[in-house]
Design an enzyme around this catalytic site. Structure first.
Site, mmCIF file in Angstrom:
data_model
loop_
_atom_site.group_PDB
_atom_site.id
_atom_site.type_symbol
_atom_site.label_atom_id
_atom_site.label_comp_id
_atom_site.label_asym_id
_atom_site.label_seq_id
_atom_site.Cartn_x
_atom_site.Cartn_y
_atom_site.Cartn_z
ATOM 1 C CE LYS B 81 -6.861 3.688 -0.542
ATOM 2 N NZ LYS B 81 -7.523 3.209 -1.768
ATOM 3 C CB SER B 156 -10.104 0.601 -0.274
ATOM 4 O OG SER B 156 -9.463 1.267 -1.348
ATOM 5 C CB SER B 180 -11.040 2.338 -3.855
ATOM 6 O OG SER B 180 -11.223 0.987 -3.503
#
Lengths: 483, 488
Positions: B81, B156, B180
């Site tokens: 990420k 996210s 997330s």
């Protein structure tokens, strides 16, 4: 109407640690700008703070030295504000649970004369907490540059109660506090390097009033004498304002020590809302008894404690102790010389008068001095035994300051020893010689200096030639002066 | 072959690599090829560097040839990420603020992955600064759900979930502040694991809400999650909030724990707003555990209704402070129009941050303000303690909790324009962060329209081995995790 000032001081002291408060990069002064940085100091994305144990040790020790209570649990908070000297735009500090609570700083006010001890007071402390220093901004015409070398240096904030009433008290407070910090090895407290910085909260009120007046915060007091001058100036300014019918507004003022004036920086309405909240990146600090005990054992005797002990234990006068106790090294030097010599006052006099004078002339610090306590002690013993007369001893002192040789070696080399005769015997021979030669005495008294030589032969004869010529000369002159 | 390879589990790939039936270079080439084939539609990545990845793969093969292979992640292409720092690689948080930022240092998890021989492959998209549940808040582009390109992958960590689901990496890392990792894992049909707060170092993870953030893996199987956890977990002297604890061999523990377990069903997680298809799939999973001999017990977490409010006070407060460093002074976006220092702050932040980030900074600044702190932040912290206590009370009676991961399967891009509707996507995942617990989402079925559904297993603090075993017991009897979206 008579007015009384009320003063509280907020003193920031940089802690002398190898590394910064929350990261491993070195702390230091005078390096090339932005070389003492790392991702944590620069607040790059993703970094986290880690506490510096040495800085915690230092503040706990400082608290113990200043008689504070050490909180079993204290925590870290973020003080949020935007300014380019702060890389995170928040400062890690301690808001409502500082490490040290309470305590006091003992101060001495000026005495009635230089050789008279002044009044002692204990100025109470509110708290001491730990935080991180910020970077340094330099402003130019159209731009500003920032150096983050200082950013993240461990910084202690020592907050006093509003318990001082004169600029002299504030001056004495800072002097005493600084000495304690230097004594404890916590900071070098060099104000020119920003290692000690002071803000003052000042208000006035009619004498007899117990409520506090409106306070003004005075910043930028960057030398100890500026602190005294700035506070004195602010007290006068406030009294003048009130007496001319005005009121004091709560504000922050900046003192210009060179010009001796202060100007307003911001009013209360412009005060920051720092939005303190506990820093989620750091765990609370828990101090147990063992940790405290370890640091308590490292706490040095403070100047006033030392002074009281010296006066009692060594029977030395205030004038000597008031000089030596403010410098830990000098105090230790004195104590060693006092013990070795067995004559503390004589040793003290040599140190306070001769050693400090020579150091001053040579622009040296004590650590550089070739004269060590053993030198002073031997000198005291030689004088005491009558082996060296005072003037010879002074000469020996100057010699040993530059050569580092022991007094006995120097006096042998220079033939300054009065040995083997004792002074009483030498004096008697001199009296006999003078009494035996009335003509030479009369000539000497009329100003013929060389007439003194007429006495020396008989003295030397009586001493079987072993008297120190200088000692003979000195003794004769001393006696002749009395006749 | 190449698409088959990129859908294999780490455990399977490790066997092939170990037997030298496959090289890391071959696997990495397959991953690159797959990425190039599907990425234009999935848009999971912010950036990748083929040359660098192949060089890492070649180095891995060289180690293996020299007999210096470093374990099951050796030679495996993994994606991070874009909030996890890798020295020399971009680190953008999918924000204009950091669009040209290259990090000079490795996060602790990055260092551990490198040490384990993994091939670091690409930076994965997210909602800007990890704030959102769909990747629609990315300043660069919205990632698509590989199962239905008109739908969101969740967020996210949507890029991490979508990349794994689409076969563009063999494992990815995300971060989970309020769901997330678990929410996008559920929406993309993969395993997403958020361990206990403090088990994995946060050093090098761009902070959103420091007391809630935790890094975790997206994997094809529970076993792969266990393999990854053993590599990236553990105390880190660079993270004061990382926990000092003995780490078990999580993969080995999987085989040693067979239950039966006492499993709790928190009634507050099955109320209004739960999609019937999701409810049915989770209910079927519960029935399966019953069949395995587990004791199923309804429990209550009475403060659940305060989770969302508590979260949006604490998370935004911390975020308002954490994001203060993005000011255009030292790095990141600096407005070209700024006239002075204050103007640099205002304009750079106005231009650099997106609407959701600004909304949360403003909210967080407000709740910390003088006069409001006690009513909001302080109270929220007290409620947080009660929420954690709810879970701990439940754990007096049960070993773990079973819940849906999300109220609904993946929703359409653009469907949730109202921020509050978006916030409700995390209603089942947020409590776990507030309580600091481990939570894992694994596939437990598909909707009639073919969208994945996730089952959340919530474990006890630092009992990850137990939690993984419970999840594995379900996974072994089902094949949901073996289905892959047809993107070609």
């Amino acid at each position: 109407m008579k007015y009384e000032a009320v003063i509280g001081l907020e003193v920031h002291v940089q802690i002398k640690t190898h590394s910064k408060m929350f990261t491993r990069v070195a702390a230091g002064y005078g390096h090339k700008p932005n070389t003492l940085t790392d991702p944590v100091v620069l607040a790059l994305p993703g970094v986290l703070p880690v506490m510096n144990k040495a800085a915690l040790d230092a503040i706990i020790k400082a608290g113990l030295m200043l008689n504070s209570g050490i909180a079993p649990v204290s925590k870290w908070d973020r003080k949020n504000y935007f300014y380019p000297d702060s890389t995170k735009n928040y400062q890690i500090s301690q808001y409502d649970q500082p490490i040290c609570l309470g305590g006091f700083v003992e101060i001495e006010l000026p005495g009635s004369a230089r050789n008279v001890m002044g009044e002692h007071k204990k100025i109470p402390l509110t708290r001491i907490h730990l935080e991180e220093d910020v970077g340094k901004l330099t402003h130019f015409a159209s731009e500003s540059l920032v150096d983050y070398n200082r950013a993240g240096t461990p910084l202690m904030e020592i907050v006093s109660e509003p318990a001082m009433h004169t600029a002299d008290e504030a001056f004495a407070y800072l002097t005493s506090l600084r000495a304690a910090m230097v004594y404890g090895g916590i900071s070098d407290c060099d104000m020119e390097k920003g290692q000690l910085r002071c803000d003052a909260n000042i208000s006035i009120r009619p004498v007899g009033e117990t409520k506090l007046g409106t306070k003004v915060e005075l910043k930028n007091l960057n030398s100890i004498s500026f602190v005294r001058d700035g506070i004195a100036h602010e007290i006068k300014r406030q009294i003048a304002a009130v007496e001319s019918g005005g009121t004091i507004v709560q504000e922050t003022r900046q003192y210009d020590g060179e010009a001796g004036v202060s100007t307003s920086m911001r009013s209360k309405e412009m005060a920051h809302d720092y939005r303190y909240f506990p820093d989620p990146d750091l765990m609370p600090v828990k101090v147990d008894d063992a940790w405290k005990a370890r640091l308590q054992a490292e706490c040095p005797e403070l100047p006033f404690e030392k002074q009281r002990r010296f006066i009692e234990q060594y029977q030395v006068p205030y004038t000597i102790t008031s000089v030596v106790v403010w410098d830990r090294e000098l105090a230790d030097f004195f104590e060693e010389a006092a013990k070795l010599s067995g004559k503390p006052q004589a040793a003290g006099n040599w140190i306070v008068n001769d050693l400090l004078r020579e150091l001053g002339t040579a622009k040296q610090v004590l650590a550089e001095s070739k004269v060590r306590p053993a030198h002073v002690a031997e000198l005291v013993k030689l004088v005491d035994a009558g082996t060296l007369l005072n003037n010879s001893a002074k000469e020996v002192f100057i010699d040993m300051f530059s050569t580092g040789e022991l007094p006995s070696v120097i006096s042998d080399r220079k033939g300054l020893k009065a040995a083997p005769t004792d002074l009483g015997e030498l004096e008697q021979w001199c009296r006999d010689a003078i009494a035996a030669n009335a003509k030479a005495l009369a000539e000497f008294k009329t100003g013929k200096d060389s007439a003194i030589n007429a006495f020396k032969g008989p003295v030397m004869k009586a001493a079987k030639g072993k008297a120190n010529p200088k000692a003979v000369d000195e003794t004769l002159r001393k006696l002749l002066a009395q006749m | 072959m190449s698409s088959d390879l990129t859908f294999k589990s780490i455990a399977e790939l490790a066997v092939l690599l170990e037997a030298k039936k496959l090289s890391s270079v071959e696997l990495t080439q397959a991953t690159i090829a797959r990425t190039k084939a599907v990425e234009a539609r999935v848009k999971a990545f912010n950036s990748f560097d083929e040359t660098d990845a192949l060089a890492q793969a070649a180095a891995s093969d060289a180690r293996r040839t020299a007999g210096q292979a470093r374990g099951p992640l050796e030679g495996i292409p993994v994606g991070l990420k874009d909030v996890i720092s890798v020295a020399g690689q971009p680190l953008t948080a999918s924000s204009k603020m950091l669009v040209n930022f290259v990090s000079p240092y490795d996060a602790t998890v990055t260092r551990k992955l490198k040490h384990a021989g993994a091939v670091l492959w690409g930076r994965l998209n997210l909602d800007e600064f990890a704030m959102g549940s769909s990747t629609e808040n990315s300043a660069f582009h919205t990632t698509r759900n590989p199962w239905d390109l008109t739908r969101v992958p969740g967020g996210s960590s949507g890029g991490s979930a979508a990349a794994l689901a689409a076969g563009e990496a063999s494992m990815t890392l995300g971060s989970d502040t309020g769901g997330s990792i678990r929410q996008p894992a559920a929406l993309c049909g993969v395993v997403g694991f958020k361990p206990s707060y403090g088990l994995i170092s946060r050093y090098g993870l761009i902070a959103f809400a420091s007391s809630l953030d935790q890094i975790g893996p997206f994997t094809r199987t529970v076993e792969d999650a266990a393999i990854t956890l053993s590599v990236i977990a553990g105390h880190d002297p660079l993270d004061s909030t990382s926990f000092k604890t003995e780490l078990p061999d999580y993969r080995a523990e999987l085989g040693r724990r067979n239950g039966p377990w006492r499993l709790g069903i928190p009634k507050e997680y099955f109320g209004e707003g739960l999609d019937p298809e999701v409810a049915a799939a989770v209910q079927a999973a519960v029935e399966h555990y019953k069949k395995l001999g587990c004791e199923i017990k309804e429990v209550s977490l009475p403060h659940t209704k305060y989770c969302l409010d508590t979260y949006y006070i604490i998370a935004t407060a911390e975020a308002s402070s954490n994001l203060a460093r993005y000011d255009g002074i030292r790095y990141g976006h600096r407005s070209k129009d700024a006239k002075d220092a204050i103007d640099i702050y205002f304009k750079s932040r106005a231009e650099g941050f997106g609407a959701e980030v600004k909304r949360r900074i403003i909210l967080g600044t407000y709740v910390l303000s003088s006069g409001y702190y006690d009513a909001y932040y302080l109270r929220a912290q007290k409620v947080r303690t009660l929420i954690r206590q709810d879970f701990l009370n439940a754990y007096k009676e049960v070993d773990a909790l079973l819940t849906p991961t999300t109220p609904t399967p993946a929703f359409k891009i653009g469907e949730k324009a109202d921020p509050l509707a978006m916030y409700l996507c995390d209603v089942y995942t947020i409590g776990v962060n507030l309580a600091g617990l481990p939570g894992l989402s694994l596939p437990c079925g598909f909707s009639k329209s073919g969208l994945p559904i996730g089952l959340q297993v919530i474990g006890q603090p630092f009992k990850e081995a137990e939690l993984l075993s419970i999840a594995r017991a379900y996974e072994q009897a089902h094949d949901w995790h073996l289905r892959h979206p047809n993107l070609l």
